[in-house]
Each structure stands twice: as structure tokens, then as C-alpha cells.
Design a protein around this motif. Structure first.
Motif, PDB file in Angstrom:
ATOM      1  N   GLU A  83      -6.145  16.266  93.735  1.00  0.00           N
ATOM      2  CA  GLU A  83      -5.992  15.407  94.926  1.00  0.00           C
ATOM      3  C   GLU A  83      -4.539  15.298  95.372  1.00  0.00           C
ATOM      4  O   GLU A  83      -4.249  15.077  96.549  1.00  0.00           O
ATOM      5  CB  GLU A  83      -6.520  13.995  94.652  1.00  0.00           C
ATOM      6  N   ILE A  86      -3.519  17.569  98.422  1.00  0.00           N
ATOM      7  CA  ILE A  86      -3.768  17.179  99.817  1.00  0.00           C
ATOM      8  C   ILE A  86      -2.876  15.991 100.189  1.00  0.00           C
ATOM      9  O   ILE A  86      -2.320  15.941 101.294  1.00  0.00           O
ATOM     10  CB  ILE A  86      -5.280  16.923 100.078  1.00  0.00           C
ATOM     11  N   LEU A  87      -2.697  15.066  99.239  1.00  0.00           N
ATOM     12  CA  LEU A  87      -1.816  13.927  99.533  1.00  0.00           C
ATOM     13  C   LEU A  87      -0.384  14.431  99.753  1.00  0.00           C
ATOM     14  O   LEU A  87       0.311  13.972 100.658  1.00  0.00           O
ATOM     15  CB  LEU A  87      -1.865  12.914  98.383  1.00  0.00           C
ATOM     16  N   ARG A  90      -0.045  16.161 103.181  1.00  0.00           N
ATOM     17  CA  ARG A  90      -0.018  15.164 104.257  1.00  0.00           C
ATOM     18  C   ARG A  90       1.349  14.509 104.336  1.00  0.00           C
ATOM     19  O   ARG A  90       1.872  14.269 105.424  1.00  0.00           O
ATOM     20  CB  ARG A  90      -1.077  14.091 103.995  1.00  0.00           C
ATOM     21  N   ARG A 100     -11.088  12.127 112.714  1.00  0.00           N
ATOM     22  CA  ARG A 100     -12.374  12.400 112.072  1.00  0.00           C
ATOM     23  C   ARG A 100     -13.505  12.073 113.045  1.00  0.00           C
ATOM     24  O   ARG A 100     -13.977  10.950 113.106  1.00  0.00           O
ATOM     25  CB  ARG A 100     -12.508  11.601 110.776  1.00  0.00           C
ATOM     26  N   ARG A 128      -7.469   7.864 111.708  1.00  0.00           N
ATOM     27  CA  ARG A 128      -7.021   7.244 110.457  1.00  0.00           C
ATOM     28  C   ARG A 128      -5.539   7.533 110.238  1.00  0.00           C
ATOM     29  O   ARG A 128      -5.125   8.694 110.303  1.00  0.00           O
ATOM     30  CB  ARG A 128      -7.858   7.832 109.312  1.00  0.00           C
ATOM     31  N   TYR A 135      -1.988   3.768  99.851  1.00  0.00           N
ATOM     32  CA  TYR A 135      -2.006   5.117  99.280  1.00  0.00           C
ATOM     33  C   TYR A 135      -0.622   5.536  98.787  1.00  0.00           C
ATOM     34  O   TYR A 135      -0.502   6.264  97.806  1.00  0.00           O
ATOM     35  CB  TYR A 135      -2.453   6.129 100.338  1.00  0.00           C
ATOM     36  N   ASP A 246     -10.314   5.812 105.069  1.00  0.00           N
ATOM     37  CA  ASP A 246     -10.938   6.673 104.058  1.00  0.00           C
ATOM     38  C   ASP A 246     -12.397   6.265 103.887  1.00  0.00           C
ATOM     39  O   ASP A 246     -13.302   7.101 103.905  1.00  0.00           O
ATOM     40  CB  ASP A 246     -10.188   6.521 102.727  1.00  0.00           C
TER      41      ASP A 246
END
Ligand code: IPM
Ligand code: MG
Length: 355
Positions: A83, A86-87, A90, A100, A128, A135, A246
Motif C-alpha cells: 500500500e 500507491i500512497l 500520490r 471516483r 476525494r 492518512y 476512501d
């Protein structure tokens, strides 16, 4: 035009392969370069976001991303888990605006767990915020509780925070998106409890003065979760923070019948972006050839539209997807009575035939 292709883990490689196949079937050829990410990145070089992968992502005009994650990495320390790829992407690329869309295709109303009349014709867009909130907020970690009833006990903690420019920039993105649609924007927060949310709401109201044509409303996140299943068609564009977004985007996705249909775009301020299906890596069905590639194929269409300026090609792909649904092709997640049940590769082939 260079596209970084990052298939990742689980069903990622299978579905990205189909999207690449579709891109290669267009008249214009793009330069595609592939690199490992997530668990695959960890296997290749000991880190979920290898330096070479990040460098490729930075140098490309757009990124086509599959999915990351597998249970077999659950015991790794957090910094090495898939994970983080992807974090990290970003954050490093400042992809702060996540689009989305949740669209219920007429042929798939029967696949939704809600009654057809509640979801038929559904077309909502969740915007979002993707770079801030709990996060990424510091400080975070484990410590000895400094105060309160459990002072001295071990505690885990995270920090929810948003800086003003961060809220302003996502607000502008959301208002502009609403201007191109039904001109209704719902900002979702928890202003009855959280300081961060009250601050978010105040800024939304301030920015709304620049968009008099857009009708802004506010909704608490718990109510929004309820309204999404009660009357989802009442929404047009929803803007919210990273954490609430999310959760609500998964909920909205499911209204449409299958999360396997929904693409997403994560954009920076110059519309450079990362495009990925809204769903995850689904390790339970990886390698079986049954995953639905349409969310990834539709993500490639979004990429052509938003980052590569190829509106016409994007339209072609989206029309082809509608056509295969009309023709009755269905992967396992969207099977309906009397459909033509197909696997991942056949679905990709059907899209190309429809192109
Ligand atoms: C998503 C995912 C990610 C998130 C995970 C994989 C870190 O759930 O894109 O929604 O929480 O943002
Ligand atoms: Mg999620």
C-alpha cells in the motif's frame, strides 16, 4: 506521449494487460514503459516503490496503475507494505485530486444489491482529497499515553489535519467539476465533532462565492453514508477529505453493481495523473483469468481524456465498453441471466472488437 505502466499485484497484471491491449489497438501509438510496484516492487528490489519506478512515474506524461497488495505481505513492517507504493506515488507526485465516478450502466442495474429504481441512471462523482488528512498527518505512531483516563498506557495515534491551501485547491477542483455537470456540490464532513471539518466547511463556503452557479450543500459523513443507499441519485458531485472519501467511494461504487466497473483518476495541479481501477488487487481471484478488466480499460479512457488530451479516443473506448455490455458480455462479478459469460482476456478482446 509516454505512459508509465505499473501493473502491481494480484489481478493487477491481468487487468492492466487488457487495458494496454486496448491502448495498442488505437490508431495513435503511445510509448509504454512498465515497472514493478507494490509487492512486485518489493520482490524486485526490496521496496514497494522502487526508485526506478518512481523516476519513471515522474518522467511519464501519465501513469496507468493496476492494484497493489497481497495478504502475504501483511506481516511486513508498514513502510514496506504494498500500500505504501500507491500512497507514496500520490504524495511524491502531489496527486491531490481523486476523481471516483460511480455510474450505473443501464444493462447492470440488476447487478446492484439495491432496487433497480434506486440506482438506475445513477451518475455521481466523488472528488476525494488525496494528499492530506489523517492518512498523512504527523505526528503519528505509538507512545505512552500522555494524559486522560489511560495516562501511561500504550496508545496508537494519528493526526487529522488540513491546511487552508490544501482545502482551497480541492474545493476549486470540485466546484469546477460540478460546473461541468449538474452544478450541485455536496461537501461531506463531520463538522459537528471535528475542528478539521469545521475548518474544511468554512473554506468550502468561502470558495463557493467564486462559483455562484454551483449550489453548495453540506452533509455530515454518517448521514452521507445513509443517503448514499437511500437516495443516491440526489447527489451530483461529492467533495470530501481523504479518509471519508476512501469509505464513501467504496460504498458508492457498490451501488453500481460492481466495483469491477469503476475507473478513477488522481490528478496533480497540471492534470498529470495516475489512473487506476477503484477496486483492489483481489488476491483471491488472481491468476484465474476471471477478473473484470473494464474498470482498468475505462481508467485508460480517463487517462486519454484528462492527461493526454485525447478526448476522441477516450470517447471511443467508453462507447466500446457500453457496446460490449449491450452485447451481453459479462465477467463473473456482473453476471446476469442470459448473458455471455467471459473471462478477463475475452472481455478485452470484445472491447477491441467493439472499437
Ligand atoms: C483506495 C485504497 C487505498 C486508500 C489503500 C490501498 C492505501 O483503499 O485507493 O481507496 O486507502 O486510499
Ligand atoms: Mg479505498
Amino acid at each position: 506521449m509516454k505512459i508509465a505502466v505499473l501493473p502491481g499485484d494480484g489481478i493487477g497484471p491481468e487487468i492492466v494487460k487488457e487495458a494496454v491491449k486496448v491502448l495498442n489497438a488505437l490508431d495513435e501509438k503511445f510509448e509504454l514503459e512498465e515497472a514493478p510496484v507494490g509487492g512486485a516492487g518489493y520482490e524486485a528490489s526490496g521496496h514497494p516503490l522502487p526508485e526506478a519506478t518512481l523516476a519513471l512515474a515522474k518522467s511519464a506524461d501519465a501513469i496507468l496503475f493496476g492494484a497493489v497488495g497481497d495478504w502475504k505481505y501483511d506481516s511486513l513492517e508498514r513502510a514496506l507494505r504494498p500500500e505504501q507504493a500507491i500512497l507514496g506515488l500520490r504524495k511524491h507526485l502531489e496527486l491531490f485530486a481523486n476523481f471516483r465516478p460511480a455510474i450505473c450502466y443501464p444493462q447492470l442495474t440488476g447487478a446492484s444489491s439495491l432496487k433497480a429504481e434506486i440506482v438506475s441512471g445513477l451518475d455521481i462523482l466523488i472528488v476525494r482529497e488525496l494528499n492530506g488528512d489523517i492518512y498523512f498527518g504527523q505526528p503519528r505512531g505509538l507512545r505512552e499515553s500522555p494524559d486522560g483516563l489511560f495516562k501511561g498506557a500504550r496508545e496508537g495515534f494519528d493526526t487529522m489535519r488540513y491546511a487552508e491551501p490544501e482545502v482551497r485547491r480541492i474545493a476549486h477542483v470540485a466546484f469546477q467539476a460540478a460546473q461541468k455537470r449538474q452544478k450541485k456540490l455536496t461537501s461531506v464532513d463531520k463538522a459537528n465533532v471535528l475542528e478539521t471539518s469545521q475548518f474544511w466547511r468554512d473554506i468550502m463556503i468561502d470558495v463557493s462565492k467564486e462559483y455562484p452557479d454551483v449550489e453548495l450543500s453540506h452533509m455530515y459523513v454518517d448521514n452521507a453514508a445513509m443517503q448514499l443507499v437511500k437516495a443516491p441519485k440526489a447527489f451530483d458531485v461529492v467533495v470530501t477529505g481523504n479518509m471519508f472519501g476512501d469509505i464513501l467511494s467504496d460504498e458508492a461504487a457498490m451501488l453500481t453493481g460492481s466495483i469491477g466497473m469503476l475507473p478513477s483518476a488522481s490528478l496533480d495541479k497540471n492534470n498529470k495523473g495516475l489512473y487506476e481501477p477503484s477496486h483492489g488487487s483481489a488476491p483471491d481471484i488472481a491468476g484465474k483469468g476471471i477478473a473484470n478488466p473494464l474498470a482498468t480499460i475505462l481508467s485508460a479512457a480517463m487517462m486519454l481524456r484528462y492527461s493526454l488530451g485525447r478526448e476522441e479516443q477516450a470517447d471511443r473506448i467508453e462507447t466500446a465498453v457500453k457496446k460490449v455490455l449491450e452485447q451481453g458480455y459479462r465477467t463473473a462479478d456482473i453476471v446476469t441471466p442470459d448473458c455471455k459469460r467471459v473471462g478477463t482476456v475475452e472481455m478485452g478482446d470484445a472491447v477491441i472488437a467493439a472499437l
